[in-house]
Design a protein around this motif. Sequence first.
Motif, PDB file in Angstrom:
ATOM      1  N   LEU A  22       0.834  -1.206   0.000  1.00 19.38           N
ATOM      2  CA  LEU A  22       0.000   0.000   0.000  1.00 19.38           C
ATOM      3  C   LEU A  22       0.866   1.252   0.000  1.00 19.38           C
ATOM      4  O   LEU A  22       0.655   2.159  -0.808  1.00 19.38           O
ATOM      5  CB  LEU A  22      -0.951   0.013   1.198  1.00 19.38           C
ATOM      6  CG  LEU A  22      -1.849   1.248   1.260  1.00 19.38           C
ATOM      7  CD1 LEU A  22      -2.901   1.208   0.154  1.00 19.38           C
ATOM      8  CD2 LEU A  22      -2.508   1.367   2.620  1.00 19.38           C
ATOM      9  N   GLU A  25      -4.127  -1.140  -4.828  1.00 14.93           N
ATOM     10  CA  GLU A  25      -5.154  -0.123  -4.623  1.00 14.93           C
ATOM     11  C   GLU A  25      -5.696  -0.236  -3.207  1.00 14.93           C
ATOM     12  O   GLU A  25      -5.758  -1.326  -2.639  1.00 14.93           O
ATOM     13  CB  GLU A  25      -6.282  -0.311  -5.634  1.00 14.93           C
ATOM     14  CG  GLU A  25      -5.869  -0.008  -7.062  1.00 14.93           C
ATOM     15  CD  GLU A  25      -7.008  -0.166  -8.036  1.00 14.93           C
ATOM     16  OE1 GLU A  25      -8.177  -0.269  -7.601  1.00 14.93           O
ATOM     17  OE2 GLU A  25      -6.716  -0.187  -9.244  1.00 14.93           O
ATOM     18  N   ALA A  26      -6.117   0.887  -2.669  1.00  9.73           N
ATOM     19  CA  ALA A  26      -6.597   0.917  -1.284  1.00  9.73           C
ATOM     20  C   ALA A  26      -7.767  -0.033  -1.067  1.00  9.73           C
ATOM     21  O   ALA A  26      -7.825  -0.718  -0.045  1.00  9.73           O
ATOM     22  CB  ALA A  26      -6.981   2.339  -0.886  1.00  9.73           C
ATOM     23  N   SER A  27      -8.692  -0.098  -2.010  1.00 11.48           N
ATOM     24  CA  SER A  27      -9.847  -0.995  -1.835  1.00 11.48           C
ATOM     25  C   SER A  27      -9.409  -2.454  -1.783  1.00 11.48           C
ATOM     26  O   SER A  27      -9.906  -3.226  -0.953  1.00 11.48           O
ATOM     27  CB  SER A  27     -10.885  -0.783  -2.936  1.00 11.48           C
ATOM     28  OG  SER A  27     -10.317  -1.026  -4.200  1.00 11.48           O
ATOM     29  N   CYS A  84      -7.648  -3.091   1.595  1.00 11.12           N
ATOM     30  CA  CYS A  84      -8.596  -3.241   2.702  1.00 11.12           C
ATOM     31  C   CYS A  84      -9.259  -4.617   2.686  1.00 11.12           C
ATOM     32  O   CYS A  84      -9.385  -5.261   3.736  1.00 11.12           O
ATOM     33  CB  CYS A  84      -9.645  -2.126   2.657  1.00 11.12           C
ATOM     34  SG  CYS A  84      -8.964  -0.491   3.023  1.00 11.12           S
ATOM     35  N   PHE A  89     -13.634   1.897   4.715  1.00 10.65           N
ATOM     36  CA  PHE A  89     -13.053   2.632   3.596  1.00 10.65           C
ATOM     37  C   PHE A  89     -14.061   2.793   2.466  1.00 10.65           C
ATOM     38  O   PHE A  89     -14.786   1.869   2.118  1.00 10.65           O
ATOM     39  CB  PHE A  89     -11.814   1.902   3.061  1.00 10.65           C
ATOM     40  CG  PHE A  89     -11.335   2.455   1.745  1.00 10.65           C
ATOM     41  CD1 PHE A  89     -10.682   3.675   1.697  1.00 10.65           C
ATOM     42  CD2 PHE A  89     -11.569   1.773   0.572  1.00 10.65           C
ATOM     43  CE1 PHE A  89     -10.256   4.202   0.478  1.00 10.65           C
ATOM     44  CE2 PHE A  89     -11.146   2.279  -0.642  1.00 10.65           C
ATOM     45  CZ  PHE A  89     -10.482   3.498  -0.688  1.00 10.65           C
ATOM     46  N   GLU A 139     -14.050   4.754  -1.515  1.00  7.43           N
ATOM     47  CA  GLU A 139     -13.362   5.560  -2.521  1.00  7.43           C
ATOM     48  C   GLU A 139     -14.321   6.535  -3.196  1.00  7.43           C
ATOM     49  O   GLU A 139     -13.934   7.282  -4.087  1.00  7.43           O
ATOM     50  CB  GLU A 139     -12.710   4.640  -3.554  1.00  7.43           C
ATOM     51  CG  GLU A 139     -13.695   3.726  -4.251  1.00  7.43           C
ATOM     52  CD  GLU A 139     -13.004   2.619  -5.026  1.00  7.43           C
ATOM     53  OE1 GLU A 139     -12.031   2.908  -5.753  1.00  7.43           O
ATOM     54  OE2 GLU A 139     -13.446   1.474  -4.892  1.00  7.43           O
ATOM     55  N   THR A 193     -11.187   7.755   4.366  1.00  7.02           N
ATOM     56  CA  THR A 193     -10.554   7.995   3.077  1.00  7.02           C
ATOM     57  C   THR A 193      -9.295   7.151   2.905  1.00  7.02           C
ATOM     58  O   THR A 193      -8.763   6.592   3.867  1.00  7.02           O
ATOM     59  CB  THR A 193     -10.149   9.476   2.954  1.00  7.02           C
ATOM     60  OG1 THR A 193      -9.140   9.749   3.930  1.00  7.02           O
ATOM     61  CG2 THR A 193     -11.342  10.401   3.153  1.00  7.02           C
ATOM     62  N   GLU A 194      -8.803   7.129   1.682  1.00  2.00           N
ATOM     63  CA  GLU A 194      -7.535   6.447   1.413  1.00  2.00           C
ATOM     64  C   GLU A 194      -6.411   7.096   2.209  1.00  2.00           C
ATOM     65  O   GLU A 194      -5.537   6.399   2.744  1.00  2.00           O
ATOM     66  CB  GLU A 194      -7.215   6.491  -0.079  1.00  2.00           C
ATOM     67  CG  GLU A 194      -5.921   5.805  -0.428  1.00  2.00           C
ATOM     68  CD  GLU A 194      -5.672   5.711  -1.918  1.00  2.00           C
ATOM     69  OE1 GLU A 194      -4.511   5.427  -2.277  1.00  2.00           O
ATOM     70  OE2 GLU A 194      -6.609   5.900  -2.723  1.00  2.00           O
ATOM     71  N   ARG A 251      -3.860   5.139   4.679  1.00  2.00           N
ATOM     72  CA  ARG A 251      -2.413   5.219   4.485  1.00  2.00           C
ATOM     73  C   ARG A 251      -1.712   5.760   5.728  1.00  2.00           C
ATOM     74  O   ARG A 251      -0.649   5.271   6.118  1.00  2.00           O
ATOM     75  CB  ARG A 251      -2.073   6.093   3.277  1.00  2.00           C
ATOM     76  CG  ARG A 251      -2.379   5.443   1.958  1.00  2.00           C
ATOM     77  CD  ARG A 251      -2.059   6.390   0.795  1.00  2.00           C
ATOM     78  NE  ARG A 251      -2.281   5.708  -0.451  1.00  2.00           N
ATOM     79  CZ  ARG A 251      -1.404   4.877  -1.016  1.00  2.00           C
ATOM     80  NH1 ARG A 251      -0.251   4.642  -0.426  1.00  2.00           N
ATOM     81  NH2 ARG A 251      -1.688   4.278  -2.152  1.00  2.00           N
TER      82      ARG A 251
END
Length: 95
Positions: free
Chosen positions: A18, A24-26, A29, A62, A64, A78-79, A83
């Motif tokens: 990450l 990707e953040a999604s 997660c 989370f 997006e 949020t992302e 992070r």
Amino acid sequence: MPTEKGPKERLYWLMRLLLDNEIEASNFCDEFYATYEHDLNEPLTSEEKSYFMLISKEGSRFSEFTDDLINYPNVYVTEHEIRKLVMEALEVLQN
């Protein structure tokens, strides 16, 4: 031939991916949640347990989608927040 990562090692690997923008953040997660909640069977330090549980919990919140973040403040994260939490966790856990 690469060796398969154990669940605990996979959590650390996902966090590094990450922060290195390699996932990707999604997806992070989803993968973090599945690994922590369903696959992890190794002992953890109290700090690992606290951070991993928090990342899993926050990751489940989370979104997006800007509309979610605007229409439901304090429900979704949020992302940037994910992070920031992962960066803090790695700084604490790897020292």
